[in-house]
Design an enzyme around this catalytic site. Structure first.
Site, short mmCIF file in Angstrom:
data_model
loop_
_atom_site.label_atom_id
_atom_site.label_comp_id
_atom_site.label_asym_id
_atom_site.label_seq_id
_atom_site.Cartn_x
_atom_site.Cartn_y
_atom_site.Cartn_z
N GLU A 1 -10.61 -2.00 -2.71
CA GLU A 1 -10.90 -0.71 -2.18
C GLU A 1 -12.04 0.03 -2.90
O GLU A 1 -11.87 0.17 -3.80
CB GLU A 1 -9.38 0.17 -1.95
N SER B 1 5.00 -2.13 -0.59
CA SER B 1 4.41 -1.28 -1.62
C SER B 1 5.25 -1.33 -2.96
O SER B 1 6.42 -1.89 -2.97
CB SER B 1 4.52 0.19 -1.14
N ASP C 1 0.80 -4.16 -1.07
CA ASP C 1 0.08 -2.86 -0.64
C ASP C 1 -0.20 -1.82 -1.78
O ASP C 1 0.62 -1.75 -2.41
CB ASP C 1 0.92 -2.02 0.66
N HIS C 2 -1.30 -1.41 -2.02
CA HIS C 2 -1.61 -0.76 -3.06
C HIS C 2 -1.21 -0.92 -4.45
O HIS C 2 -0.65 -0.35 -5.22
CB HIS C 2 -1.12 0.72 -2.72
N GLY D 1 -0.06 9.22 5.42
CA GLY D 1 1.07 10.28 5.78
C GLY D 1 1.15 10.75 7.24
O GLY D 1 0.07 10.09 7.80
N SER E 1 -1.86 5.65 10.89
CA SER E 1 -0.76 5.80 12.00
C SER E 1 -1.52 6.83 12.91
O SER E 1 -2.15 7.77 12.22
CB SER E 1 0.25 6.41 11.19
N ASP F 1 -5.72 -1.55 -5.82
CA ASP F 1 -6.29 -0.33 -5.40
C ASP F 1 -6.91 0.27 -6.81
O ASP F 1 -6.40 0.85 -7.44
CB ASP F 1 -5.38 0.45 -4.77
N ILE G 1 -0.02 0.51 8.87
CA ILE G 1 0.61 1.50 9.67
C ILE G 1 1.94 1.45 8.79
O ILE G 1 2.57 0.54 8.79
CB ILE G 1 0.71 0.79 11.29
N ASP G 2 2.28 2.78 8.36
CA ASP G 2 3.75 2.77 7.83
C ASP G 2 4.37 4.12 8.19
O ASP G 2 5.59 4.33 9.01
CB ASP G 2 3.50 2.98 6.25
P1 13P Z 1 -0.13 5.64 7.38
O1 13P Z 1 0.64 6.67 6.26
O2 13P Z 1 -1.19 6.40 8.14
O3 13P Z 1 0.99 5.05 7.99
O4 13P Z 1 -1.06 4.67 6.44
C1 13P Z 1 -0.27 3.67 5.85
C2 13P Z 1 -1.21 2.90 4.92
O5 13P Z 1 -2.33 2.97 4.66
C3 13P Z 1 -0.51 1.95 3.97
O6 13P Z 1 -1.14 1.44 3.12
O1 G3H Z 2 0.11 3.92 1.86
C1 G3H Z 2 1.23 3.81 1.32
C2 G3H Z 2 2.30 3.36 2.24
O2 G3H Z 2 2.84 4.21 3.32
C3 G3H Z 2 3.48 3.18 1.38
O3 G3H Z 2 4.32 4.29 1.26
O4 G3H Z 2 4.26 4.01 -1.45
O5 G3H Z 2 6.04 5.32 -0.08
O6 G3H Z 2 6.15 3.13 0.11
P1 G3H Z 2 5.41 4.21 -0.33
ZN ZN Z 3 -2.62 2.60 2.36
#
Ligand code: 13P
Ligand code: G3H
Ligand code: ZN
Length: 312
Positions: free
Chosen positions: A134, A50, A82-83, A181, A216, A104, A257-258
């Protein structure tokens, strides 16, 4: 083996009725825990970074860690942004060795989202990099953006064909009730996903990979450890694993999954330090954290994603 993009991975996943795990990485122990699990399960894997991760660990460190994991495991690994919030961060990651980026534009109007996504696709494809777009808006927290459940919105199936056609994206993240989250549903609320929307999108976009963010499961095992050792994570609720498994058997080819990694890692650190108050060598508490990440990822590969043994 070199870094791969997700094209072939997704084709095989779609045909095989399974999904690839896209795990967020922020440090060496997380990269190692994930990739050691994938190696033992011979599973393809996506490591995603991210903007916050790039700020925390720096782009160059993360790329080198992922390259080291490829040398160590000899697995097909994709490195994904990511994003991505704008063209500039996508370009920096494309120029800096990533094989996949997400733009995104979900908070923009339909037309603005198309224009921005198309611009990223043109640049990415010219460099052999694939793009995730997205449509629809998830609730929850990512970096500094906090989307309330009132502002979240499901993906409108009637928009997906036009979006994919006009942008040229390689995969599409959709909103069907998952959220970012560890607090995805209110206490007492029954977790539900809109499989009817996923089904209709799958029919409108045949053979096209769909992505689930906010996926998650918030495993009770790790939440209980955190709470037992002084944490306070009451009311943490995730997406039931059987729902994710069902989605992986449909058009969903990438499951993000984060939060589960964060919970497993934190459980390992808390448990170790509370049981060993005299320890102060970081290796002593980072090793159990890495072990819990590895155990979590193995569990996901076997029981949720269904991608064990699919690396080649
Ligand atoms: P979670 O917060 O459910 O793990 O989602 C992670 C995610 O979508 C990262 O882009
Ligand atoms: O979707 C977001 C991910 O969980 C990344 O989280 O932006 O806090 O690194 P972050
Ligand atoms: Zn995400």
């Amino acid at each position: 083996m070199a870094l791969v993009n997700t094209k072939e991975m997704f084709q095989k996943a779609y045909a095989g009725g399974y999904a690839i795990g896209a795990f967020n990485v922020n440090n060496m122990e997380i990269v190692q825990g994930i990739t050691e699990a994938a190696k033992e399960e011979n599973a393809p894997i996506i490591l995603q970074v991210s903007a916050g991760a790039r700020k925390y660990a720096k782009h160059e460190y993360l790329v080198k860690l992922v390259e080291a994991a490829i040398v160590d495991t000899d697995l097909p690994i994709a490195l994904h942004l990511d994003h991505g919030a704008d063209f500039e961060i996508c370009k920096a990651c494309i120029d800096g060795g990533f094989t996949s980026v997400m733009i995104d534009g979900s908070h923009l109007s339909f037309e603005e989202n198309i224009a921005l996504t198309k611009k990223v696709v043109e640049y990415a494809h010219a460099h052999g990099v694939v793009v995730e777009g997205e449509l629809g808006r998830l609730a929850g927290v990512e970096d500094d953006v906090n989307v309330s459940s009132e502002d979240a919105s499901y993906t409108r199936p009637e928009e997906v064909e036009e979006f994919v056609d006009r942008t040229g994206v390689d995969s599409l993240a959709i909103a069907i009730g998952t959220s970012h989250g560890a607090f995805k549903f209110k206490p007492g609320q029954k977790p539900q996903l809109r499989f009817d929307i996923l089904e209709e999108i799958g029919q409108r976009l045949p053979n096209f990979p769909i992505v689930l963010h906010g996926a998650s499961s918030v495993s009770k095992e790790y939440v209980d450890i955190i709470n037992k050792y002084g944490g306070k994570l009451d009311d943490a609720i995730g997406i039931p694993e059987d729902m994710l498994r069902k989605a992986a058997g449909m058009a969903v080819c990438k499951i993000n999954i984060d939060s589960d990694l964060r919970l497993a890692f934190t459980a390992g650190v808390r448990e170790h330090l509370m049981n060993n108050p005299g320890h102060f060598d970081p290796r002593q508490f980072l090793s159990p954290a890495r072990d819990y990440v590895k155990a979590l990822v193995k569990h996901k590969i076997v029981n949720v994603l269904g991608c064990s043994g699919k690396a080649n």
